[in-house]
Design an enzyme around this catalytic site. Structure first.
Site, PDB file in Angstrom:
ATOM      1  CE  LYS A  11      -3.976  -2.520   2.048  1.00  0.00           C
ATOM      2  NZ  LYS A  11      -3.947  -2.269   4.075  1.00  0.00           N
ATOM      3  CE1 TYR A  51      -9.185  -3.548   0.747  1.00  0.00           C
ATOM      4  CE2 TYR A  51      -9.084  -2.120  -0.465  1.00  0.00           C
ATOM      5  CZ  TYR A  51      -8.302  -3.201   0.836  1.00  0.00           C
ATOM      6  OH  TYR A  51      -7.742  -2.816   1.202  1.00  0.00           O
ATOM      7  CG  ASN A 153      -3.018  -2.789   7.568  1.00  0.00           C
ATOM      8  OD1 ASN A 153      -3.739  -1.879   6.219  1.00  0.00           O
ATOM      9  ND2 ASN A 153      -3.942  -3.182   8.060  1.00  0.00           N
ATOM     10  CG  HIS A 156      -4.996  -6.636  -0.159  1.00  0.00           C
ATOM     11  ND1 HIS A 156      -6.197  -6.548   0.486  1.00  0.00           N
ATOM     12  CD2 HIS A 156      -4.705  -6.851  -1.510  1.00  0.00           C
ATOM     13  CE1 HIS A 156      -6.684  -7.766  -0.508  1.00  0.00           C
ATOM     14  NE2 HIS A 156      -6.312  -8.251  -1.217  1.00  0.00           N
ATOM     15  CD  GLU A 167      -8.325  -8.976  -3.373  1.00  0.00           C
ATOM     16  OE1 GLU A 167      -9.044  -9.220  -2.485  1.00  0.00           O
ATOM     17  OE2 GLU A 167      -6.679 -10.227  -3.594  1.00  0.00           O
TER      18      GLU A 167
END
Ligand code: GDP
Ligand code: MG
Length: 198
Positions: A11, A51, A153, A156, A167
């Site tokens: 990310k 998402y 965080n 992913h 995905e």
């Protein structure tokens, strides 16, 4: 089993923290094979598509958040999972489109479970030490909720076989996922180990 694939995004905070090499190194050293990779700047629409591949994700993310509040003895801002999930989604769109990301596909035995183990739990404050989220970042739900932003965080990783397939199809074209032999597969997967001695 040996060809299981999982999808990973480093990310925007992972890029800004100069952790691309560190993260890739962890997947390499466990024995997984990198079969696709790209750097790109996701649009908010792409983040939303990512998402909401699972139509249930918004509700599940909202419920997960509500359970989190309750497990800490806190009162959730709403009891409606869809309302909370949509808020989380809006913040994620902003987070994922805030800067470049690196997208990858990793292949190998139990790739999905292995990568999730190396990545650690969603909230860095409580992710296990030794994991990527546990070792390299200090964010918490308390802090991110207070600042009305997504929890940062770093990474992913697909959570299930279905999620991984969808995905990978969303982020890569079929011919961008490369089929090739990696020399270390001989020692990881060979049955008879008859190729070592001269
Ligand atoms: P993951 O699979 O561990 O990344 O977690 P999820 O798929 O449940 O959530 C996706 C992402 O949404 C997480 O990595 C976080 O960045 C963010 N997120 C999920 N749940 C919450 C939440 O309750 N609060 C906040 N602030 N962010 C969340
Ligand atoms: Mg997830």
């Amino acid at each position: 089993m040996k060809t299981e694939k999982t999808f990973v995004i480093i990310k925007p905070d992972g890029i800004q923290r100069s952790l691309i090499g560190e993260i890739i190194g962890r997947f390499e050293r466990i024995g997984l094979k990198l079969v696709a990779m790209r750097m790109c700047l996701p649009t908010p629409e792409m983040a939303r598509k990512h998402y909401t591949i699972d139509p249930e994700w918004v509700r599940k993310a909202g419920q997960k958040s509500i359970d989190n509040y309750k497990s800490k003895g806190l009162v959730p801002p709403s009891d409606n999972p869809l309302e909370i999930g949509n808020k989380v989604l809006g913040r994620l769109e902003k987070y994922l489109s805030s800067g470049p990301v690196v997208t990858m596909v990793w292949q190998g035995a139990h790739a999905i479970q292995i990568v999730r183990k190396l990545v650690g739990g969603t909230e860095p404050l409580s992710s296990d030490t030794g994991t990527i989220r546990g070792d390299f970042v200090l964010d918490s739900y308390r802090m991110s909720d207070q600042d009305e932003r997504s929890i940062r965080n770093l990474i992913h990783a697909s959570g299930s076989v279905d999620e991984a397939h969808q995905e990978i199809d969303l982020w890569f074209k079929k011919d961008e996922v490369i089929k090739y032999k990696h020399i270390q597969e001989a020692i990881l997967y060979d049955v008879n180990l008859d190729g070592i001695l001269e």
